[in-house]
Enzyme design. Sequence first.
Site, mmCIF file in Angstrom:
data_model
loop_
_atom_site.group_PDB
_atom_site.id
_atom_site.type_symbol
_atom_site.label_atom_id
_atom_site.label_comp_id
_atom_site.label_asym_id
_atom_site.label_seq_id
_atom_site.Cartn_x
_atom_site.Cartn_y
_atom_site.Cartn_z
ATOM 1 C CG HIS A 91 -0.316 0.064 2.527
ATOM 2 N ND1 HIS A 91 0.260 0.984 3.108
ATOM 3 C CD2 HIS A 91 -0.260 -1.022 3.352
ATOM 4 C CE1 HIS A 91 0.737 0.969 4.409
ATOM 5 N NE2 HIS A 91 0.336 -0.414 4.609
ATOM 6 C CB CYS A 130 1.626 -3.600 5.212
ATOM 7 S SG CYS A 130 0.023 -4.238 5.983
#
Length: 390
Positions: A269, A285
């Site tokens: 992301h 992440c």
Amino acid sequence: MAALVLTGIICAVVFSKGYSPQTPETPNGFRSEPANAEESAVWPGSRKLSQDHESAAGAVVPIDDGGGASPESESEPQSATLCECGDLHKLWLCEPRMVGKQVRDLQEGLAVAGFPAGHVDGLFGPATEGAVRAFQASVGLSEDGIVDLSVWMTLGRVCEQIVAASLEPSGDIIPIAKTSPAKPQTEQEGTTRKGLPPGWRALLIDTSNLTITLLEDGLPIKQYRVGVGEPSTPTPLGQFKVIEKAAWAGGFGTRWMGLNVPWGKYGIHGTNKPWTVGQRKSGGCIRMLNRDVEELYSMVPVGTPVVITAGHFGTLGSFRPRIEPGAKGSYVLEVQKRLAKLGYEHAGFDGVYGPGTERAIMQLQRDKGLPVTGIVDMRTYEALGLFIFD
């Protein structure tokens, strides 16, 4: 040579598993409630904005990002298992003073933007408030010293250009293919020599040199610098797929590509803290600059294979942690795979060290004449064939 080894790893994974894009699953969700703290407020990690309407803290509005050949999930996730990459806390000067990681992140961002608050100590004191006011004045925001969503978002946009210009090469960049090789006869007929469709794509993420590489037909065509997990919240290693995509604005930046990691919610992301790209500061992440993730998002369909490695040591890296019942993560998943390969039955491939995995490990230890502890130590790793190679 290392670059070729890593490329070979991902090609081997794709060839062995085949290429079968998946129908996107409905995302499980994002944190939707504020943090339980007296002095700080947290906005949800994702807020979708329509193309003709933006609101810093307004209602959630579906967005149409133009779509593509592959179906994509554009619904907002709702699970609380996601990492904390998207948390944006409201900060201000008060008594007792606000202290913590969010304040440290703010201080680092202000320094990158040219408004240092003195020592990066994670304490929101008068110097930090002064730096916030100075930044607000420079960008036309209300000079109240309060760090709200508009301050975080504006600071991210200002810093992204600075960070993009300052990121240095990883030192192990895979040479990018400039021309396409002549296509073999099989590809002209609609398949590659390995039975994959022409133009198949895969992602290789290397947590050792902090890069993500897009491969097409086995050749690298784009590469970007990324940020990965802290030692306490490591990025999962292994073989995964993109199972969902979404476009929004908020703490998670402008794009999200979720991965099918069985023991948690992880993905690739953007970020509104671009100064953390090129570092190990995420909750697990893979963080990218917004401009980079937007470009990659347009080139990666749902179902794209993703291999996350630790450089020269492959998907397990050079570390072998002691694993006890209750553990979760990449090492547990690899142990489960190896148990199955050796013929030991267990509860499945979920990356969770539960009773089934423990029973299988204990049986392996009995068979190999090891102490029957149910704990995966170095001798048990060796019995599984999970060696560390120099």
